[in-house]
Design a protein around this motif. Structure first.
Motif, PDB file in Angstrom:
ATOM      1  N   ARG A 156      11.146  -9.067   5.457  1.00 23.88           N
ATOM      2  CA  ARG A 156       9.920  -8.347   5.113  1.00 23.88           C
ATOM      3  C   ARG A 156       9.562  -8.533   3.646  1.00 23.88           C
ATOM      4  NH1 ARG A 156      11.998  -4.507   8.512  1.00 23.88           N
ATOM      5  NH2 ARG A 156      12.792  -3.190   6.827  1.00 23.88           N
ATOM      6  N   ASN A 164      -7.255 -12.821   4.188  1.00 26.23           N
ATOM      7  CA  ASN A 164      -5.806 -13.013   4.168  1.00 26.23           C
ATOM      8  C   ASN A 164      -5.407 -14.490   4.126  1.00 26.23           C
ATOM      9  OD1 ASN A 164      -4.250 -10.258   4.748  1.00 26.23           O
ATOM     10  ND2 ASN A 164      -6.197 -10.215   5.858  1.00 26.23           N
ATOM     11  N   CYS A 179       5.799  -8.981   6.167  1.00 25.63           N
ATOM     12  CA  CYS A 179       5.599  -8.363   7.472  1.00 25.63           C
ATOM     13  C   CYS A 179       6.424  -7.090   7.569  1.00 25.63           C
ATOM     14  CB  CYS A 179       5.961  -9.334   8.583  1.00 25.63           C
ATOM     15  SG  CYS A 179       7.549 -10.147   8.348  1.00 25.63           S
ATOM     16  N   GLN A 190      -6.111  -6.793  10.931  1.00 26.51           N
ATOM     17  CA  GLN A 190      -5.315  -6.490   9.748  1.00 26.51           C
ATOM     18  C   GLN A 190      -3.981  -5.849  10.124  1.00 26.51           C
ATOM     19  OE1 GLN A 190      -6.314  -7.323   6.408  1.00 26.51           O
ATOM     20  NE2 GLN A 190      -4.095  -7.065   6.312  1.00 26.51           N
ATOM     21  N   ASP A 236      -0.405  -7.341   9.005  1.00 28.79           N
ATOM     22  CA  ASP A 236       0.523  -6.526   8.218  1.00 28.79           C
ATOM     23  C   ASP A 236       1.899  -6.417   8.876  1.00 28.79           C
ATOM     24  OD1 ASP A 236      -1.391  -6.060   6.306  1.00 28.79           O
ATOM     25  OD2 ASP A 236      -1.948  -4.076   7.065  1.00 28.79           O
ATOM     26  N   ASN A 237       1.921  -6.394  10.189  1.00 28.44           N
ATOM     27  CA  ASN A 237       3.170  -6.118  10.895  1.00 28.44           C
ATOM     28  C   ASN A 237       3.913  -7.345  11.399  1.00 28.44           C
ATOM     29  OD1 ASN A 237       3.699  -3.019  11.412  1.00 28.44           O
ATOM     30  ND2 ASN A 237       1.486  -3.331  11.395  1.00 28.44           N
TER      31      ASN A 237
END
Length: 346
Positions: free
Chosen positions: A29, A291, A34, A99, A103-104
């Motif tokens: 991460r 992004n 992520c 988004q 993000d994940n």
């Protein structure tokens, strides 16, 4: 203290397998950015539930993550590591889910597919459109009349408001003209560009009218030769009259309004050469551009936006043809992509 850290990571990631796995996930991460799962993946967003069901049925090694009430499914599809989510209708939902996915998960490419209304009168119900660029023509400056807006003192200058007029409606009477019994009446709706900022254009940002799809993804889409059906799997005797085609290129448009106005449809066709209209794709494209993630979108055409109802529309939806043809193109693209990117998702 260590147990607190493990508990916190588990809360963010939603899955805890072991201390070692948690430590690796945290390190990934930090590197990838992520939050939930960090294997490189193609993000698949579907605006049409039944088509998402087809993609999910074809996906292997599935695992579900529920994030803010939305189900994201990871797995393998036609040789690609993917994550799939249903956006639902509207620019807001498309923006939010795109988004949230970025993000994940570790997303390297994005693909959205769904249903759209046709704008180009030469397109037909059942055709699948793959535009090369996407715009938001109803992102507007709404003037009191058809004169060039002058809020900052100079005709056409909107920068004092943080806005920029598009080149397509930068002259008097270039706004949408509403037909009335007394002739055309200006609506005062002048198209404008949308401001967007990303790492490459920081700190100034830029104004854009079009978001171009990824050149490599478009090139692979051009190699597709799908056998699109006239009759859907649910009711094989319910068929459309014209053989569907894959239509590549042109400008797709998105609007927060459901377009059932044939005059406005003709206006955007003549003014900006739009080929299709939907309620999600350009919002998705804006987030992808912000992004800096390559994207493409496929849209199955349900009708001529604002046109008269016909038996073909009933066949398109009622027979399952809409989701079937759309899924054929998506799956064909993923297979072709996998064949040319053997190691991309490892």
């Amino acid at each position: 203290m260590l147990s607190w850290k493990i508990k916190r990571v588990c809360t963010i990631a939603f899955v805890c397998l072991s201390l070692a796995a948690t430590q690796v996930s945290a390190r990934e991460r930090k590197i990838k950015g992520c939050l939930t799962e960090c294997k490189p993946r193609i993000g698949l967003l579907s605006a049409f539930g039944q088509e998402a069901d087809i993609l999910l049925a074809e996906t292997t090694n599935k695992y579900q993550y529920t994030i803010n009430g939305n189900i994201f499914t990871t797995g393998k599809l036609r040789g690609n590591n993917v994550v799939i989510v249903l956006t639902g209708v509207s620019v807001e939902n498309a923006s939010m889910l795109t988004q949230l996915m970025i993000d994940n998960f570790n997303i390297n490419h994005l693909l959205l597919s769904g249903i759209a209304g046709g704008v180009d009168p030469n397109y037909h119900i059942g055709d699948v459109a793959i535009p090369s660029k996407w715009s938001l023509p109803l992102e507007v400056y709404w003037n009191r009349d058809s004169k060039i807006p002058t809020p900052c003192g100079t005709p056409g200058d909107l920068l004092c408001l943080g806005l920029k007029l598009s080149t397509f409606t930068s002259t008097a009477n270039s706004d949408y003209q509403v037909p009335t019994t007394n002739g055309l009446v200006g609506s005062g709706l002048f198209m404008r560009d949308t401001f967007v900022r990303n790492s490459s254009n920081f700190p100034n940002g830029e104004y854009k009218f079009d978001y171009k799809v990824d050149a490599e993804m478009l090139a692979i889409a051009k190699t597709l030769r799908p056998q699109l059906d006239k009759c859907g799997p649910k009711q094989p005797n319910l068929c459309i009259s014209t053989q569907p085609m894959l239509r590549i290129g042109g400008r797709g448009i998105t609007a927060p309004a459901f377009l059932a106005n044939p005059d406005y449809r003709n206006y955007v066709f003549k003014t900006i050469k739009a080929v299709s209209v939907d309620m999600e794709t350009t919002a998705f494209a804006h987030v992808a551009y912000a992004n800096e993630i390559p994207f493409i979108a496929f849209r199955s055409l349900s009708d001529l936006a604002g046109g008269d109802d016909s038996t073909d529309i009933g066949a398109f939806f009622g027979s399952g043809l809409a989701e079937s043809n759309e899924a054929k193109v998506t799956l064909g693209f993923l297979e072709a992509w996998s064949n040319t990117h053997k190691n991309l998702d490892e």
